[in-house]
Design an enzyme around this catalytic site. Structure first.
Site, mmCIF file in Angstrom:
data_model
loop_
_atom_site.group_PDB
_atom_site.id
_atom_site.type_symbol
_atom_site.label_atom_id
_atom_site.label_comp_id
_atom_site.label_asym_id
_atom_site.label_seq_id
_atom_site.Cartn_x
_atom_site.Cartn_y
_atom_site.Cartn_z
ATOM 1 N N GLY A 1 -6.372 35.976 13.064
ATOM 2 C CA GLY A 1 -5.234 36.311 13.941
ATOM 3 C C GLY A 1 -3.903 35.793 13.427
ATOM 4 N N TYR B 1 -3.771 28.182 20.510
ATOM 5 C CA TYR B 1 -2.642 27.246 20.630
ATOM 6 C C TYR B 1 -1.477 27.895 21.370
ATOM 7 C CZ TYR B 1 1.745 24.978 19.222
ATOM 8 O OH TYR B 1 3.000 24.409 19.237
ATOM 9 N N THR C 1 7.292 26.352 21.965
ATOM 10 C CA THR C 1 7.301 26.882 20.600
ATOM 11 C C THR C 1 7.659 28.369 20.595
ATOM 12 O OG1 THR C 1 5.791 27.494 18.812
ATOM 13 C CG2 THR C 1 4.792 27.135 20.926
ATOM 14 N N ASP C 2 8.156 28.840 19.452
ATOM 15 C CA ASP C 2 8.426 30.285 19.318
ATOM 16 C C ASP C 2 7.127 31.090 19.251
ATOM 17 O OD1 ASP C 2 7.585 29.482 16.787
ATOM 18 O OD2 ASP C 2 9.267 30.359 15.707
ATOM 19 N N GLU C 3 5.988 30.391 19.030
ATOM 20 C CA GLU C 3 4.728 31.123 18.841
ATOM 21 C C GLU C 3 4.277 31.841 20.108
ATOM 22 O OE1 GLU C 3 1.824 29.107 16.393
ATOM 23 O OE2 GLU C 3 3.369 27.878 15.459
ATOM 24 N N LEU D 1 -2.297 8.657 21.880
ATOM 25 C CA LEU D 1 -2.669 8.290 20.506
ATOM 26 C C LEU D 1 -3.937 9.019 20.071
ATOM 27 C CD1 LEU D 1 -1.818 4.471 20.368
ATOM 28 C CD2 LEU D 1 -0.356 6.427 19.826
ATOM 29 N N LYS E 1 -0.482 20.050 8.432
ATOM 30 C CA LYS E 1 0.448 21.174 8.492
ATOM 31 C C LYS E 1 0.921 21.483 7.072
ATOM 32 C CE LYS E 1 0.437 21.086 13.064
ATOM 33 N NZ LYS E 1 1.230 20.259 13.905
ATOM 34 N N LEU E 2 1.380 22.718 6.869
ATOM 35 C CA LEU E 2 1.609 23.226 5.514
ATOM 36 C C LEU E 2 2.412 22.274 4.605
ATOM 37 C CD1 LEU E 2 1.376 25.799 3.613
ATOM 38 C CD2 LEU E 2 3.685 26.309 4.359
ATOM 39 N N LYS F 1 0.260 27.104 25.066
ATOM 40 C CA LYS F 1 1.679 26.751 25.245
ATOM 41 C C LYS F 1 2.344 27.761 26.188
ATOM 42 C CE LYS F 1 3.816 23.896 23.522
ATOM 43 N NZ LYS F 1 4.074 22.468 23.882
HETATM 44 P P1 NAD Z 1 2.008 16.330 16.989
HETATM 45 O O1 NAD Z 1 0.627 16.920 16.990
HETATM 46 O O2 NAD Z 1 2.538 15.732 15.739
HETATM 47 O O3 NAD Z 1 2.094 15.202 18.113
HETATM 48 C C1 NAD Z 1 1.541 15.363 19.393
HETATM 49 C C2 NAD Z 1 1.570 14.017 20.107
HETATM 50 O O4 NAD Z 1 1.039 14.215 21.427
HETATM 51 C C3 NAD Z 1 0.719 12.951 19.410
HETATM 52 O O5 NAD Z 1 1.404 11.725 19.385
HETATM 53 C C4 NAD Z 1 -0.514 12.857 20.327
HETATM 54 O O6 NAD Z 1 -1.108 11.571 20.331
HETATM 55 C C5 NAD Z 1 0.086 13.190 21.692
HETATM 56 N N1 NAD Z 1 -0.913 13.730 22.618
HETATM 57 C C6 NAD Z 1 -1.822 14.717 22.368
HETATM 58 N N2 NAD Z 1 -2.600 14.895 23.460
HETATM 59 C C7 NAD Z 1 -2.176 14.007 24.399
HETATM 60 C C8 NAD Z 1 -2.569 13.731 25.725
HETATM 61 N N3 NAD Z 1 -3.599 14.374 26.316
HETATM 62 N N4 NAD Z 1 -1.899 12.778 26.428
HETATM 63 C C9 NAD Z 1 -0.872 12.104 25.852
HETATM 64 N N5 NAD Z 1 -0.466 12.317 24.586
HETATM 65 C C10 NAD Z 1 -1.107 13.269 23.866
HETATM 66 O O7 NAD Z 1 2.942 17.494 17.547
HETATM 67 P P2 NAD Z 1 4.430 17.884 17.111
HETATM 68 O O8 NAD Z 1 4.381 18.764 15.937
HETATM 69 O O9 NAD Z 1 5.266 16.659 17.101
HETATM 70 O O10 NAD Z 1 4.844 18.797 18.365
HETATM 71 C C11 NAD Z 1 5.397 18.206 19.544
HETATM 72 C C12 NAD Z 1 5.675 19.299 20.557
HETATM 73 O O11 NAD Z 1 6.587 20.248 20.001
HETATM 74 C C13 NAD Z 1 4.443 20.099 20.959
HETATM 75 O O12 NAD Z 1 4.533 20.370 22.340
HETATM 76 C C14 NAD Z 1 4.530 21.376 20.150
HETATM 77 O O13 NAD Z 1 3.913 22.452 20.821
HETATM 78 C C15 NAD Z 1 6.031 21.552 20.078
HETATM 79 N N6 NAD Z 1 6.528 22.281 18.883
HETATM 80 C C16 NAD Z 1 6.153 21.894 17.618
HETATM 81 C C17 NAD Z 1 6.659 22.552 16.520
HETATM 82 C C18 NAD Z 1 6.307 22.123 15.112
HETATM 83 O O14 NAD Z 1 6.686 22.817 14.156
HETATM 84 N N7 NAD Z 1 5.624 21.021 14.905
HETATM 85 C C19 NAD Z 1 7.547 23.618 16.689
HETATM 86 C C20 NAD Z 1 7.909 23.988 17.988
HETATM 87 C C21 NAD Z 1 7.406 23.303 19.069
HETATM 88 P P1 TYD Z 2 1.312 25.521 9.830
HETATM 89 O O1 TYD Z 2 2.058 24.422 9.165
HETATM 90 O O2 TYD Z 2 -0.092 25.280 10.267
HETATM 91 O O3 TYD Z 2 2.216 25.997 11.070
HETATM 92 P P2 TYD Z 2 2.058 27.299 12.053
HETATM 93 O O4 TYD Z 2 0.699 27.859 11.891
HETATM 94 O O5 TYD Z 2 2.246 26.694 13.403
HETATM 95 O O6 TYD Z 2 3.145 28.226 11.655
HETATM 96 O O7 TYD Z 2 1.305 26.796 8.852
HETATM 97 C C1 TYD Z 2 2.500 27.345 8.360
HETATM 98 C C2 TYD Z 2 2.142 28.589 7.579
HETATM 99 O O8 TYD Z 2 1.401 28.205 6.404
HETATM 100 C C3 TYD Z 2 1.238 29.552 8.339
HETATM 101 O O9 TYD Z 2 1.600 30.893 8.000
HETATM 102 C C4 TYD Z 2 -0.151 29.254 7.823
HETATM 103 C C5 TYD Z 2 0.104 28.813 6.389
HETATM 104 N N1 TYD Z 2 -0.842 27.809 5.842
HETATM 105 C C6 TYD Z 2 -1.491 28.039 4.625
HETATM 106 O O10 TYD Z 2 -1.305 29.085 3.988
HETATM 107 N N2 TYD Z 2 -2.338 27.077 4.156
HETATM 108 C C7 TYD Z 2 -2.579 25.913 4.843
HETATM 109 O O11 TYD Z 2 -3.394 25.076 4.365
HETATM 110 C C8 TYD Z 2 -1.901 25.689 6.071
HETATM 111 C C9 TYD Z 2 -2.133 24.422 6.850
HETATM 112 C C10 TYD Z 2 -1.025 26.671 6.543
#
Ligand code: NAD
Ligand code: TYD
Length: 351
Positions: free
Chosen positions: A290, A157, A131-133, A36, A196-197, A161
């Site tokens: 970056g 980040y 992630t694809d990143e 949390l 996030k965006l 990963k």
């Molecule tokens: P999020 O940031 O919304 O959620 C992360 C969760 O992990 C939260 O509930 C947080 O409390 C918990 N957490 C963080 N540190 C912790 C710790 N030390 N111990 C236990 N719990 C912890 O993330 P998300 O967007 O739901 O992403 C989930 C996973 O999917 C991640 O591994 C991320 O790299 C991967 N992922 C996300 C995306 C995306 O677009 N969001 C895309 C591809 C992969």
């Molecule tokens: P984000 O949702 O942070 O995901 P990721 O960086 O993991 O792809 O960002 C998505 C795209 O939007 C990324 O190219 C960065 C851009 N972005 C903005 O232009 N403004 C913002 O305020 C944020 C959070 C992201």
């Protein structure tokens, strides 16, 4: 596998995975392990928190002793590991937390699984969500990421990963622990933290606040509706091949500025504003350091092997998402004010 540990289940993607598994598999024990952090919110799981097959453990994945106890307590045989620090901008400001949680936390979980399973690998699985990143950035017309694309992470980040992915592979290659890794593209949908965006911009349009577009808004992301990701995770958890990597994505690339214009149009339309009302909120700001130019996933392997494909068209997914955030303003307001943390902290003190 019947006793399943889902880490990060209170976060965005994790809450959708927990909900799917709790509802779909009443005979499984689903344990949600989450620290949390600011991104974890138990309000995301309100609709399933009283189900008899659901358990919550507040725990830091880096705390090896507590994680090991949870493996013993529930006799865990399957892990779906989502817990992570997940926001690129935060990783640029504070890389140490990313190395700690994403690298050392994953190592702690791997080590706990290895000790608990103790060489008896049958019907065991450590499924790591990545992630694809990790693949770095593509040129504008530079093809797609496939499972064999070389790792070339650019942000703290993605570097953390990538490192965690390598540890997962190393645990398979060295000790024989059954593992699977999936690398997914950008997710969108309900319950995403509004840094996030997509949720940030929906919230800002609603509140008439500036929309900070990094650089020229020309970066490209490949967007997948979060429930389609959760369905892929379910399928791969049950039918994926051990030691494999699968890419997950919807062949759905959008230039940021085009996506932002769709968001503006959809929000204005749903709020009853004349078209173009919120366009003036677009504010070009300094680019992210970056900043990866383009991500694009080729998920042919997953489609061919397991028959997965996304269920939603993007326009439908965006409309559904915008409606959800506009209809759940209390959820958004609680998050932005931090109230949800205080509420659940009090609740867990008294339980
Ligand atoms: P999020 O940031 O919304 O959620 C992360 C969760 O992990 C939260 O509930 C947080 O409390 C918990 N957490 C963080 N540190 C912790 C710790 N030390 N111990 C236990 N719990 C912890 O993330 P998300 O967007 O739901 O992403 C989930 C996973 O999917 C991640 O591994 C991320 O790299 C991967 N992922 C996300 C995306 C995306 O677009 N969001 C895309 C591809 C992969
Ligand atoms: P984000 O949702 O942070 O995901 P990721 O960086 O993991 O792809 O960002 C998505 C795209 O939007 C990324 O190219 C960065 C851009 N972005 C903005 O232009 N403004 C913002 O305020 C944020 C959070 C992201």
């Amino acid at each position: 596998m019947k006793n399943i540990l889902i880490t990060g289940g209170a976060g965005f993607i994790g809450s959708h995975v927990v909900r799917l598994f709790v509802n779909k598999y009443p005979d499984y024990t689903i344990v949600n392990l989450d620290k949390l952090t600011y991104a974890g919110n138990l309000a995301n799981l309100k609709d399933i928190e009283d189900k008899s097959n659901y358990y919550f453990e507040k725990c830091d994945i880096c705390d090896f002793g507590s994680v090991s106890n949870i493996f013993r307590k529930y006799d865990i045989d399957g892990v779906i590991h989502l817990a992570a620090e997940s926001h690129v901008d935060r990783s640029i400001k504070d890389p140490f937390t990313f190395a700690e949680t994403n690298v050392l936390g994953t190592l702690s979980l791997l080590q706990a699984a290895k000790s608990h399973w103790n060489g008896n690998w049958e019907n065991k699985l450590f499924y790591h969500i990545s992630t694809d990143e990790v693949y770095g950035a593509l040129e504008m017309n530079g093809g797609f990421f496939v499972e064999t694309t070389k790792y070339q992470p650019h942000s703290p980040y993605s570097a953390s990963k990538a490192s965690s992915d390598h540890f997962v592979c190393a645990f398979h290659d060295t000790y024989g622990i059954p593992t699977i890794i999936t690398n997914c593209s950008n997710n969108y949908g309900p319950y995403q933290f509004p840094e996030k965006l997509i949720p940030l911009f929906i919230n800002n349009i609603r509140n008439r606040k500036p929309l900070p577009v990094y650089g020229k808004g020309e970066n490209i992301r490949d967007w997948l509706y979060v429930e389609d990701h959760a369905r892929a995770i379910d399928l791969i958890f049950h039918e994926g091949r051990i030691a494999e990597t699968y890419n997950i994505g919807g062949f759905n690339e959008w230039k940021n500025i085009d996506l932002i214009n769709i968001l503006i149009k959809t929000v204005d339309n749903l709020l009853g504003n004349p078209e173009g009302t919120s366009t003036h909120l677009i504010t070009y700001v300094a680019d992210r350091a970056g900043h990866d130019l383009r991500y694009a996933i080729d998920s042919t392997k997953l489609h061919k092997e397991l028959g997965w494909s996304p269920s939603l068209q993007f326009e439908e997914g965006i409309e559904r998402t915008v409606k959800w955030y506009l209809n759940n303003q209390e959820w958004l307001d609680n998050i932005t004010s931090g109230d949800y943390k205080r509420y659940y902290e009090e609740m867990y003190k008294t339980r």
